[in-house]
Design an enzyme around this catalytic site. Structure first.
Site, PDB file in Angstrom:
ATOM      1  N   ASN A  52       0.839  -1.200   0.000  1.00 39.38           N
ATOM      2  CA  ASN A  52       0.000   0.000   0.000  1.00 39.38           C
ATOM      3  C   ASN A  52       0.874   1.251   0.000  1.00 39.38           C
ATOM      4  O   ASN A  52       1.966   1.276   0.588  1.00 39.38           O
ATOM      5  CB  ASN A  52      -1.014   0.002   1.153  1.00 39.38           C
ATOM      6  CG  ASN A  52      -0.436  -0.195   2.520  1.00 39.38           C
ATOM      7  OD1 ASN A  52       0.622  -0.797   2.686  1.00 39.38           O
ATOM      8  ND2 ASN A  52      -1.122   0.298   3.533  1.00 39.38           N
ATOM      9  N   GLU A  54       0.259   5.239   0.706  1.00 38.19           N
ATOM     10  CA  GLU A  54      -0.719   6.226   1.181  1.00 38.19           C
ATOM     11  C   GLU A  54      -0.341   7.639   0.748  1.00 38.19           C
ATOM     12  O   GLU A  54       0.726   7.879   0.182  1.00 38.19           O
ATOM     13  CB  GLU A  54      -0.842   6.115   2.706  1.00 38.19           C
ATOM     14  CG  GLU A  54      -1.356   4.734   3.106  1.00 38.19           C
ATOM     15  CD  GLU A  54      -1.640   4.591   4.581  1.00 38.19           C
ATOM     16  OE1 GLU A  54      -1.164   5.418   5.384  1.00 38.19           O
ATOM     17  OE2 GLU A  54      -2.345   3.616   4.924  1.00 38.19           O
ATOM     18  N   CYS A  63      -4.114   0.692  -2.516  1.00 32.46           N
ATOM     19  CA  CYS A  63      -3.971  -0.580  -1.798  1.00 32.46           C
ATOM     20  C   CYS A  63      -2.870  -1.441  -2.421  1.00 32.46           C
ATOM     21  O   CYS A  63      -2.541  -1.300  -3.605  1.00 32.46           O
ATOM     22  CB  CYS A  63      -5.269  -1.372  -1.851  1.00 32.46           C
ATOM     23  SG  CYS A  63      -6.621  -0.654  -0.943  1.00 32.46           S
ATOM     24  N   GLU A  65      -2.981  -4.520  -3.314  1.00 31.75           N
ATOM     25  CA  GLU A  65      -3.453  -5.359  -4.422  1.00 31.75           C
ATOM     26  C   GLU A  65      -3.386  -4.591  -5.745  1.00 31.75           C
ATOM     27  O   GLU A  65      -2.908  -5.096  -6.760  1.00 31.75           O
ATOM     28  CB  GLU A  65      -4.900  -5.798  -4.176  1.00 31.75           C
ATOM     29  CG  GLU A  65      -5.090  -6.698  -2.967  1.00 31.75           C
ATOM     30  CD  GLU A  65      -5.351  -5.929  -1.671  1.00 31.75           C
ATOM     31  OE1 GLU A  65      -4.802  -4.815  -1.501  1.00 31.75           O
ATOM     32  OE2 GLU A  65      -6.093  -6.457  -0.832  1.00 31.75           O
ATOM     33  N   CYS A  98     -10.341  -4.897  -0.384  1.00 35.45           N
ATOM     34  CA  CYS A  98     -11.466  -3.946  -0.333  1.00 35.45           C
ATOM     35  C   CYS A  98     -12.306  -4.077  -1.612  1.00 35.45           C
ATOM     36  O   CYS A  98     -11.897  -4.725  -2.582  1.00 35.45           O
ATOM     37  CB  CYS A  98     -10.941  -2.517  -0.169  1.00 35.45           C
ATOM     38  SG  CYS A  98     -10.298  -1.798  -1.696  1.00 35.45           S
ATOM     39  N   CYS A 101     -10.563  -3.079  -4.888  1.00 38.59           N
ATOM     40  CA  CYS A 101      -9.558  -4.056  -5.333  1.00 38.59           C
ATOM     41  C   CYS A 101     -10.218  -5.324  -5.865  1.00 38.59           C
ATOM     42  O   CYS A 101      -9.711  -5.946  -6.800  1.00 38.59           O
ATOM     43  CB  CYS A 101      -8.593  -4.390  -4.204  1.00 38.59           C
ATOM     44  SG  CYS A 101      -7.472  -3.018  -3.847  1.00 38.59           S
TER      45      CYS A 101
HETATM   46  N1  THU Z   1      -5.279  -1.703   2.427  1.00 33.63           N
HETATM   47  C1  THU Z   1      -4.679  -2.461   1.467  1.00 33.63           C
HETATM   48  O1  THU Z   1      -3.606  -2.106   0.965  1.00 33.63           O
HETATM   49  N2  THU Z   1      -5.279  -3.605   1.094  1.00 33.63           N
HETATM   50  C2  THU Z   1      -6.404  -4.131   1.664  1.00 33.63           C
HETATM   51  O2  THU Z   1      -6.836  -5.211   1.283  1.00 33.63           O
HETATM   52  C3  THU Z   1      -7.101  -3.375   2.727  1.00 33.63           C
HETATM   53  C4  THU Z   1      -6.564  -2.025   3.003  1.00 33.63           C
HETATM   54  C5  THU Z   1      -4.599  -0.482   2.871  1.00 33.63           C
HETATM   55  C6  THU Z   1      -5.179   0.822   2.401  1.00 33.63           C
HETATM   56  C7  THU Z   1      -4.636   1.777   3.458  1.00 33.63           C
HETATM   57  O3  THU Z   1      -3.339   2.186   3.092  1.00 33.63           O
HETATM   58  C8  THU Z   1      -4.530   0.937   4.712  1.00 33.63           C
HETATM   59  O4  THU Z   1      -4.621  -0.414   4.284  1.00 33.63           O
HETATM   60  C9  THU Z   1      -5.598   1.213   5.740  1.00 33.63           C
HETATM   61  O5  THU Z   1      -6.854   1.170   5.160  1.00 33.63           O
END
Ligand code: THU
Length: 138
Positions: A52, A54, A63, A65, A98, A101
């Site tokens: 991920n 941010e 994310c 994925e 999510c 994704c």
């Molecule tokens: N996140 C992912 O990278 N993948 C997931 O399957 C769930 C959430 C990340 C997004 C964000 O950077 C952090 O988790 C908190 O939501």
């Protein structure tokens, strides 16, 4: 449960989880402090991973994925078929892909198997169990 043509073997799952954990260490997650790694296998046996990433404008965060999938397209081109995906996080808590994704995985892996941590431990689900009635234009 819909059967996925070529479910990953336990060895393949292990390799996927190892790659996802490695990618997770690269996460940029200064806002949520929730590091995620994802890895997937293509139908040709290639392995890709992502973490991920941010942003101070929270909604722009990407994310793990989608990072992995977009990196693969950039490297391989658009003919991508995702066979299996693994998702891990640094807190050992349940974390399935999510909704956004799921739709992106479905675009390139309508028969993909997803390996993730659920409330009841590791779980393997077909993408269409996670995303019934996924959207397609073709
Ligand atoms: N996140 C992912 O990278 N993948 C997931 O399957 C769930 C959430 C990340 C997004 C964000 O950077 C952090 O988790 C908190 O939501």
């Amino acid at each position: 449960m819909k059967s996925s043509g070529k479910k990953p073997s336990s060895k393949e799952n292990q390799n996927l989880v190892r790659a996802a954990r490695k990618a997770m260490t690269h996460a940029y997650a200064p806002y949520s402090h929730f590091r995620v790694g994802a890895a997937f296998l293509t139908s040709k046996g290639e392995l890709f991973s992502g973490c991920n990433v941010e942003n101070a404008s929270y909604g722009l965060s990407n994310c793990a994925e989608r990072t992995a999938i977009f990196a693969a397209i950039a490297q391989l081109g658009p003919k991508l078929n995702i066979r299996a995906v693994a998702v891990v996080n640094d807190q050992g808590v349940p974390c399935s892909p999510c909704g956004a994704c799921r739709q992106v995985i479905y675009e390139f892996g309508p028969d993909a198997t997803i390996f993730f941590q659920s409330a009841n431990g590791w779980k393997e689900s077909h993408i269409t169990e996670l995303l019934p009635e996924g959207f397609r234009l073709k």
